[in-house]
Design a protein around this motif. Structure first.
Motif, PDB file in Angstrom:
ATOM      1  N   LEU A  39       0.568  -1.174  -0.113  1.00  0.00           N
ATOM      2  CA  LEU A  39      -0.018   0.166  -0.195  1.00  0.00           C
ATOM      3  C   LEU A  39       0.972   1.206  -0.188  1.00  0.00           C
ATOM      4  O   LEU A  39       0.556   2.218  -0.614  1.00  0.00           O
ATOM      5  CB  LEU A  39      -0.954  -0.044   1.405  1.00  0.00           C
ATOM      6  CG  LEU A  39      -1.969   0.929   1.326  1.00  0.00           C
ATOM      7  CD1 LEU A  39      -2.877   1.052   0.122  1.00  0.00           C
ATOM      8  CD2 LEU A  39      -2.820   0.986   2.521  1.00  0.00           C
ATOM      9  N   VAL A  40       1.879   1.277   0.743  1.00  0.00           N
ATOM     10  CA  VAL A  40       2.855   2.294   0.819  1.00  0.00           C
ATOM     11  C   VAL A  40       3.445   2.769  -0.572  1.00  0.00           C
ATOM     12  O   VAL A  40       3.429   3.693  -1.248  1.00  0.00           O
ATOM     13  CB  VAL A  40       3.894   2.054   1.933  1.00  0.00           C
ATOM     14  CG1 VAL A  40       4.872   3.252   1.660  1.00  0.00           C
ATOM     15  CG2 VAL A  40       3.260   2.305   3.122  1.00  0.00           C
ATOM     16  N   GLU A  41       3.878   1.494  -1.271  1.00  0.00           N
ATOM     17  CA  GLU A  41       4.265   1.582  -2.610  1.00  0.00           C
ATOM     18  C   GLU A  41       3.377   2.174  -3.569  1.00  0.00           C
ATOM     19  O   GLU A  41       3.456   2.967  -4.155  1.00  0.00           O
ATOM     20  CB  GLU A  41       4.719   0.082  -2.869  1.00  0.00           C
ATOM     21  CG  GLU A  41       5.109  -0.048  -4.338  1.00  0.00           C
ATOM     22  CD  GLU A  41       5.465  -1.507  -4.720  1.00  0.00           C
ATOM     23  OE1 GLU A  41       6.278  -2.240  -4.129  1.00  0.00           O
ATOM     24  OE2 GLU A  41       4.811  -1.984  -5.753  1.00  0.00           O
ATOM     25  N   LEU A  42       1.951   1.955  -3.465  1.00  0.00           N
ATOM     26  CA  LEU A  42       1.159   2.237  -4.192  1.00  0.00           C
ATOM     27  C   LEU A  42       0.784   3.655  -4.230  1.00  0.00           C
ATOM     28  O   LEU A  42       0.289   4.355  -4.980  1.00  0.00           O
ATOM     29  CB  LEU A  42      -0.058   1.500  -4.204  1.00  0.00           C
ATOM     30  CG  LEU A  42      -0.182  -0.148  -4.704  1.00  0.00           C
ATOM     31  CD1 LEU A  42      -1.550  -0.640  -4.394  1.00  0.00           C
ATOM     32  CD2 LEU A  42       0.143  -0.057  -6.064  1.00  0.00           C
ATOM     33  N   LEU A  43       1.095   4.198  -2.763  1.00  0.00           N
ATOM     34  CA  LEU A  43       0.794   5.514  -2.679  1.00  0.00           C
ATOM     35  C   LEU A  43       1.984   6.454  -2.903  1.00  0.00           C
ATOM     36  O   LEU A  43       1.951   7.556  -2.551  1.00  0.00           O
ATOM     37  CB  LEU A  43       0.263   5.793  -1.135  1.00  0.00           C
ATOM     38  CG  LEU A  43      -1.036   5.134  -0.862  1.00  0.00           C
ATOM     39  CD1 LEU A  43      -1.185   5.266   0.656  1.00  0.00           C
ATOM     40  CD2 LEU A  43      -2.371   5.771  -1.520  1.00  0.00           C
ATOM     41  N   GLY A  44       2.837   5.788  -3.606  1.00  0.00           N
ATOM     42  CA  GLY A  44       4.128   6.673  -4.050  1.00  0.00           C
ATOM     43  C   GLY A  44       5.503   6.559  -3.181  1.00  0.00           C
ATOM     44  O   GLY A  44       6.387   7.286  -3.187  1.00  0.00           O
ATOM     45  N   GLY A  45       5.236   5.498  -2.033  1.00  0.00           N
ATOM     46  CA  GLY A  45       6.579   5.432  -1.277  1.00  0.00           C
ATOM     47  C   GLY A  45       7.433   4.353  -1.978  1.00  0.00           C
ATOM     48  O   GLY A  45       7.354   4.136  -3.112  1.00  0.00           O
ATOM     49  N   PRO A  46       8.601   4.122  -1.163  1.00  0.00           N
ATOM     50  CA  PRO A  46       9.627   3.240  -1.753  1.00  0.00           C
ATOM     51  C   PRO A  46       9.016   2.027  -2.284  1.00  0.00           C
ATOM     52  O   PRO A  46       8.178   1.480  -1.687  1.00  0.00           O
ATOM     53  CB  PRO A  46      10.785   3.087  -0.559  1.00  0.00           C
ATOM     54  CG  PRO A  46       9.619   3.304   0.624  1.00  0.00           C
ATOM     55  CD  PRO A  46       8.478   4.313   0.216  1.00  0.00           C
ATOM     56  N   HIS A  47       9.735   1.441  -3.079  1.00  0.00           N
ATOM     57  CA  HIS A  47       9.589   0.267  -3.676  1.00  0.00           C
ATOM     58  C   HIS A  47      10.393  -0.829  -3.066  1.00  0.00           C
ATOM     59  O   HIS A  47      11.525  -1.159  -3.247  1.00  0.00           O
ATOM     60  CB  HIS A  47       9.538  -0.141  -5.391  1.00  0.00           C
ATOM     61  CG  HIS A  47       8.527   0.930  -5.964  1.00  0.00           C
ATOM     62  ND1 HIS A  47       7.755   0.257  -7.082  1.00  0.00           N
ATOM     63  CD2 HIS A  47       8.356   2.284  -5.986  1.00  0.00           C
ATOM     64  CE1 HIS A  47       6.992   1.317  -7.498  1.00  0.00           C
ATOM     65  NE2 HIS A  47       7.500   2.655  -6.627  1.00  0.00           N
ATOM     66  N   VAL A  48       9.740  -1.968  -2.120  1.00  0.00           N
ATOM     67  CA  VAL A  48      10.404  -2.787  -1.405  1.00  0.00           C
ATOM     68  C   VAL A  48       9.988  -4.056  -1.472  1.00  0.00           C
ATOM     69  O   VAL A  48      10.405  -5.047  -1.248  1.00  0.00           O
ATOM     70  CB  VAL A  48      10.295  -2.336   0.377  1.00  0.00           C
ATOM     71  CG1 VAL A  48      11.135  -1.293   0.456  1.00  0.00           C
ATOM     72  CG2 VAL A  48       9.049  -2.368   0.724  1.00  0.00           C
ATOM     73  N   MET A  49       8.666  -4.008  -2.311  1.00  0.00           N
ATOM     74  CA  MET A  49       8.143  -5.382  -2.741  1.00  0.00           C
ATOM     75  C   MET A  49       8.585  -5.968  -4.103  1.00  0.00           C
ATOM     76  O   MET A  49       8.617  -4.945  -5.129  1.00  0.00           O
ATOM     77  CB  MET A  49       6.761  -5.225  -2.447  1.00  0.00           C
ATOM     78  CG  MET A  49       6.141  -4.895  -1.044  1.00  0.00           C
ATOM     79  SD  MET A  49       6.419  -6.304   0.105  1.00  0.00           S
ATOM     80  CE  MET A  49       5.207  -7.554  -0.678  1.00  0.00           C
ATOM     81  N   PRO A  50       8.576  -6.855  -4.187  1.00  0.00           N
ATOM     82  CA  PRO A  50       8.780  -7.619  -5.837  1.00  0.00           C
ATOM     83  C   PRO A  50       7.879  -6.729  -6.890  1.00  0.00           C
ATOM     84  O   PRO A  50       6.528  -6.485  -6.449  1.00  0.00           O
ATOM     85  CB  PRO A  50       8.397  -8.977  -5.836  1.00  0.00           C
ATOM     86  CG  PRO A  50       8.726  -9.149  -4.491  1.00  0.00           C
ATOM     87  CD  PRO A  50       8.193  -8.224  -3.685  1.00  0.00           C
ATOM     88  N   ALA A  51       8.068  -6.150  -7.959  1.00  0.00           N
ATOM     89  CA  ALA A  51       7.301  -5.625  -8.977  1.00  0.00           C
ATOM     90  C   ALA A  51       6.097  -6.648  -9.340  1.00  0.00           C
ATOM     91  O   ALA A  51       6.298  -7.869  -9.385  1.00  0.00           O
ATOM     92  CB  ALA A  51       8.153  -5.302 -10.240  1.00  0.00           C
ATOM     93  N   ASN A  52       4.848  -5.846  -9.500  1.00  0.00           N
ATOM     94  CA  ASN A  52       3.814  -6.761  -9.674  1.00  0.00           C
ATOM     95  C   ASN A  52       2.996  -5.856 -10.938  1.00  0.00           C
ATOM     96  O   ASN A  52       2.117  -4.833 -10.442  1.00  0.00           O
ATOM     97  CB  ASN A  52       2.843  -6.976  -8.640  1.00  0.00           C
ATOM     98  CG  ASN A  52       1.677  -8.115  -9.004  1.00  0.00           C
ATOM     99  OD1 ASN A  52       1.478  -8.128 -10.065  1.00  0.00           O
ATOM    100  ND2 ASN A  52       1.489  -8.749  -8.019  1.00  0.00           N
ATOM    101  N   PRO A  53       3.422  -6.276 -12.279  1.00  0.00           N
ATOM    102  CA  PRO A  53       2.488  -5.141 -13.023  1.00  0.00           C
ATOM    103  C   PRO A  53       0.927  -5.384 -13.110  1.00  0.00           C
ATOM    104  O   PRO A  53       0.371  -4.496 -13.545  1.00  0.00           O
ATOM    105  CB  PRO A  53       2.972  -5.609 -14.600  1.00  0.00           C
ATOM    106  CG  PRO A  53       3.666  -7.169 -14.074  1.00  0.00           C
ATOM    107  CD  PRO A  53       3.971  -7.011 -12.751  1.00  0.00           C
TER     108      PRO A  53
END
Length: 214
Positions: free
Chosen positions: A20-34
């Motif tokens: 959720l943090v990643e989707l809101l513009g935060g750092p990308h720490v999870m594996p990419a998921n197109p």
């Protein structure tokens, strides 16, 4: 019991929070998921509903809390109905309209359709039961719905074991997912079918169930 149930949700809850943090513009720490990047709405709904559903729902299983604070139990239950339906329908949304998840097969697709539908149906049946004042059926259906929602927590372990035994294949992944849901539902049925005296400690847990349902 509530704290044990919350503990089971920790790994998927942390994973969901990071996504959720990643989707809101935060750092990308999870594996990419197109799949998620292309259509984030159902994922956001799912995460924002499943985490509070799992945590708040755990305390509905505390017989002491139900006895001492029946009004709180009923108010929390109404919130949980909405959250639970959001969990189920967002899960179905992702299953039906996202591209198939890499590493999973047809079995995982069918299982996700089945458990999402079963969770939604269980919540609706549980709500209908308490409106009739039928506490036993209400407890049974809500327990089943919660067991389905906690599948991700158990799947952390079942998928690890499945891949260790069967290797990394679509079948191993699908079977690991199915095993997580199956274990949770089996435990739920054991809880539901325990003798009433042992489950409730010989004391009523809904002192005003019928009044609250009317």
């Amino acid at each position: 019991m509530p704290f044990a149930l919350v503990g089971l949700t920790l790994i998927p809850a942390v994973s969901g929070a990071l996504r959720l943090v990643e989707l809101l513009g935060g750092p990308h720490v999870m594996p990419a998921n197109p799949r998620i990047a292309g259509s984030p709405a159902p994922v956001v709904v799912h995460i924002l509903s499943v985490v509070p559903y799992a945590v708040l729902g755990a305390f509905q299983f505390s017989s002491r809390l139900r006895r001492r604070r029946p009004r709180w139990h009923r108010a929390a239950g109404r919130v949980l109905v909405g959250l639970g339906l959001a969990v189920a329908f967002s899960g179905l949304w992702m299953t039906l309209f996202y591209p198939r998840q890499t590493g999973t097969g047809e079995l995982a697709y069918l299982l996700r359709l089945a458990v999402g539908s079963a969770m939604a149906a269980s919540i609706i049946l549980g709500f209908a039961a308490i409106r009739r004042g039928d506490v036993a059926r209400h407890q049974a259906w809500m327990t089943r719905a919660y067991a389905v929602a906690l599948g991700a927590g158990t799947q952390v372990f079942t998928q690890g074991v499945g891949q260790a035994v069967l290797g990394t294949s679509e079948l191993a992944t699908d079977l690991g997912l199915g095993a997580g849901w199956a274990i949770n539902l089996a435990v739920a049925e054991l809880v539901i079918r325990r003798p009433r005296g042992r489950r409730q400690g010989g004391r009523p847990i809904y002192p005003a169930a019928k009044a609250g349902a009317s």
